[in-house]
Design a protein around this motif. Structure first.
Motif, mmCIF file in Angstrom:
data_model
loop_
_atom_site.group_PDB
_atom_site.id
_atom_site.type_symbol
_atom_site.label_atom_id
_atom_site.label_comp_id
_atom_site.label_asym_id
_atom_site.label_seq_id
_atom_site.Cartn_x
_atom_site.Cartn_y
_atom_site.Cartn_z
ATOM 1 N N ASP A 10 110.670 38.407 50.499
ATOM 2 C CA ASP A 10 110.505 39.167 49.261
ATOM 3 C C ASP A 10 109.434 40.241 49.415
ATOM 4 O OD1 ASP A 10 112.447 37.726 47.908
ATOM 5 O OD2 ASP A 10 111.019 36.222 47.190
ATOM 6 N N ILE A 11 108.460 39.975 50.266
ATOM 7 C CA ILE A 11 107.385 40.945 50.505
ATOM 8 C C ILE A 11 107.786 41.911 51.614
ATOM 9 C CG2 ILE A 11 105.006 41.212 51.299
ATOM 10 C CD1 ILE A 11 104.348 38.582 49.925
ATOM 11 N N PHE A 12 108.241 41.368 52.747
ATOM 12 C CA PHE A 12 108.755 42.216 53.828
ATOM 13 C C PHE A 12 110.231 42.456 53.531
ATOM 14 C CE2 PHE A 12 104.890 40.622 55.609
ATOM 15 C CZ PHE A 12 104.444 41.628 56.448
ATOM 16 N N CYS A 13 110.468 43.372 52.626
ATOM 17 C CA CYS A 13 111.816 43.571 52.080
ATOM 18 C C CYS A 13 112.570 44.662 52.844
ATOM 19 C CB CYS A 13 111.750 43.885 50.592
ATOM 20 S SG CYS A 13 110.624 45.213 50.157
ATOM 21 N N PHE A 14 113.858 44.694 52.606
ATOM 22 C CA PHE A 14 114.757 45.577 53.344
ATOM 23 C C PHE A 14 114.514 47.046 53.004
ATOM 24 C CE2 PHE A 14 118.829 47.831 53.856
ATOM 25 C CZ PHE A 14 119.081 47.554 55.192
ATOM 26 N N GLN A 52 100.285 58.839 67.293
ATOM 27 C CA GLN A 52 99.206 58.777 66.306
ATOM 28 C C GLN A 52 98.746 57.342 66.080
ATOM 29 O OE1 GLN A 52 100.451 60.711 62.694
ATOM 30 N NE2 GLN A 52 101.000 62.620 63.711
ATOM 31 N N TYR A 53 97.437 57.201 65.835
ATOM 32 C CA TYR A 53 96.872 55.908 65.442
ATOM 33 C C TYR A 53 96.601 55.946 63.947
ATOM 34 C CZ TYR A 53 93.570 52.067 64.844
ATOM 35 O OH TYR A 53 92.934 50.932 64.400
ATOM 36 N N ALA A 54 97.291 55.075 63.185
ATOM 37 C CA ALA A 54 97.198 55.090 61.718
ATOM 38 C C ALA A 54 96.074 54.217 61.185
ATOM 39 C CB ALA A 54 98.532 54.638 61.116
ATOM 40 N N GLY A 55 95.435 53.430 62.064
ATOM 41 C CA GLY A 55 94.362 52.558 61.628
ATOM 42 C C GLY A 55 94.839 51.146 61.345
ATOM 43 N N HIS A 56 93.934 50.361 60.786
ATOM 44 C CA HIS A 56 94.238 48.974 60.417
ATOM 45 C C HIS A 56 94.748 48.983 58.976
ATOM 46 C CE1 HIS A 56 92.716 44.525 60.168
ATOM 47 N NE2 HIS A 56 94.034 44.627 60.200
ATOM 48 N N LEU A 57 96.047 48.902 58.813
ATOM 49 C CA LEU A 57 96.660 49.112 57.509
ATOM 50 C C LEU A 57 96.711 47.841 56.667
ATOM 51 C CD1 LEU A 57 99.722 51.342 58.529
ATOM 52 C CD2 LEU A 57 97.415 52.071 57.849
ATOM 53 N N GLY A 58 96.669 48.019 55.362
ATOM 54 C CA GLY A 58 96.918 46.926 54.438
ATOM 55 C C GLY A 58 98.400 46.603 54.394
ATOM 56 N N LYS A 59 98.745 45.545 53.686
ATOM 57 C CA LYS A 59 100.123 45.043 53.682
ATOM 58 C C LYS A 59 101.122 46.080 53.190
ATOM 59 C CE LYS A 59 100.879 41.886 50.674
ATOM 60 N NZ LYS A 59 100.738 40.568 50.024
ATOM 61 N N LYS A 60 100.841 46.712 52.063
ATOM 62 C CA LYS A 60 101.796 47.663 51.493
ATOM 63 C C LYS A 60 102.035 48.842 52.427
ATOM 64 C CE LYS A 60 100.911 46.612 46.608
ATOM 65 N NZ LYS A 60 100.463 47.162 45.296
ATOM 66 N N GLU A 61 100.962 49.368 52.989
ATOM 67 C CA GLU A 61 101.087 50.510 53.889
ATOM 68 C C GLU A 61 101.834 50.128 55.164
ATOM 69 O OE1 GLU A 61 97.741 51.054 51.148
ATOM 70 O OE2 GLU A 61 98.261 49.453 52.547
ATOM 71 N N LEU A 62 101.544 48.931 55.676
ATOM 72 C CA LEU A 62 102.202 48.479 56.906
ATOM 73 C C LEU A 62 103.700 48.286 56.689
ATOM 74 C CD1 LEU A 62 102.045 47.538 59.835
ATOM 75 C CD2 LEU A 62 101.538 45.237 58.981
ATOM 76 N N ILE A 63 104.061 47.653 55.575
ATOM 77 C CA ILE A 63 105.484 47.419 55.289
ATOM 78 C C ILE A 63 106.229 48.738 55.139
ATOM 79 C CG2 ILE A 63 107.098 46.513 53.561
ATOM 80 C CD1 ILE A 63 105.054 44.247 53.086
#
Length: 376
Positions: free
Chosen positions: A163-167, A227-238
């Protein structure tokens, strides 16, 4: 069911996660809580308070001089505490050998999940106590590496919250992603080489866990297309994963599972990976491509072939085989079976006395635990 979950004390169990183990513990504890379990987490004191983190006031590490000493003293105190709280199960995810070494000295059953390939201190503890403890491996190949492929180990694959890692539909498909802890054993530099050979842009995301490696092997290779985007939070990573053409997985070591792989597939993003460790247990011909380890030419070619893979098939494989619900159900079955065995054993014995010792009292058990360590 009342469950004590032991995490390590190196990094907080909170977002953004330092790595896959932190994400696993977070997901496990939240999932068990949703299932109605009374869970207490013993981990880094700065962990997410929603996980019901145990108050650290019974741990004194003021006399310790190194982080290793602090970790050891913390687990010595925790194991002492556990025997005076009425837990049904202690689930050990600490990667520390103390809980296994001291497991014979507490009445509560200890279940250890082996999240990594064998390393000396933990392997020694497992080797000498494997017939008296309960072990769970996160993959078949990891169980084999520990020598637990003869019926002594349960195999429970990690799960992802679909549900969090959604399509994600992903209409653009114009870049690849590499995500994880940036350190030599994860092979970030090899993903860069493969992306350049495939003439595709690459976005790297994750914590820099080895600054020397990053400065020498990763940073000099960064440019407009890498590019290096940094250490992302959950929403940004998904969001990043959902919009990626493909995820690159480049382990140098024998990957014990590959949480990044199932998170990517859950978002509908195919995976191209070196054929090392447990990744072959996760992806199939419809969801990813395995290539010869360290062969960036083969990976570059596979990146181009990944366009033929169905994003829907990626999502479906995770829903069927690697969901968080499947993982939680498997863990609860193991916990309930072990707890039931303990209850049967207790009914056959009648205790002559009842202890009134509380966790905040002076621990009479400390000398017994310390003697056990001295003999190890």
């Amino acid at each position: 069911m009342k469950i004590a979950v032991l995490g390590h004390r190196t990094f907080p169990i909170s977002e953004p996660f330092a790595g896959g183990l932190e994400r696993f513990i977070y997901t496990l504890v939240q999932g068990l809580q949703r299932k109605g379990c009374d869970v207490t987490l013993f981990a880094h004191p700065d962990s997410d308070p929603s996980l019901n983190v145990a108050a650290p006031d019974f741990i004194d590490t003021s006399f310790c001089t190194t982080s290793e000493e602090k970790s050891h003293e913390s687990f010595l105190s925790i194991m002492d505490y556990l025997d005076y709280d009425n837990f049904d199960i202690v689930h050990n995810n600490s990667l520390n050998y103390f809980p296994i070494v001291l497991s014979d000295n507490i009445s509560t059953p200890l279940v250890t999940t082996l999240h990594a390939p064998p390393f000396p201190l933990l392997y020694s503890a497992v080797k000498h106590r494997k017939r008296r403890c309960n072990y769970i491996s996160i993959s078949k190949i990891n169980a084999e590496s520990w020598g637990l492929n003869n019926g002594l180990s349960e195999i429970i694959y990690n799960g992802v919250d679909t549900d969090i890692f959604c399509f994600g539909e992903n209409k653009s498909k114009d870049f690849a992603v590499w995500t994880g802890r940036i350190l030599p054993c994860k092979g970030t530099h090899l993903a860069i080489e493969a992306a350049k050979k495939a003439n595709i842009n690459l976005v790297i995301a994750g914590p820099i866990c080895d600054s020397e490696y990053f400065e020498q092997e990763v940073k000099p290779r960064l440019n407009e297309g890498i590019q290096y985007a940094g250490h992302l939070g959950k929403k940004e990573l998904i969001c990043l994963i959902q919009n990626a053409y493909v995820i690159l997985c480049t382990p140098i070591w024998s990957e014990p599972f590959g949480l990044v792989v199932i998170e990517s597939l859950s978002c509908g993003t195919p995976v191209v990976a070196f054929n090392r460790g447990a990744i072959a247990e996760i992806i199939d011909e419809n969801t990813g491509i395995l290539v010869t380890p360290d062969d960036t030419d083969a990976m570059a070619q596979a990146i181009k072939q990944a366009t033929l893979l169905s994003r829907y098939a990626c999502r479906e494989r995770v829903v069927k085989h690697f969901s968080i619900d499947a993982m939680l159900s498997n863990y609860l079955q193991v916990f309930e079976k072990i707890a039931a065995t303990r209850m049967s054993s207790q009914k056959s014995c009648i205790s002559a006395t009842t202890s009134t010792l509380t966790a905040r009292d002076t621990y009479k058990g400390r000398s017994k635990l310390q003697n056990t360590l001295n003999r190890t």
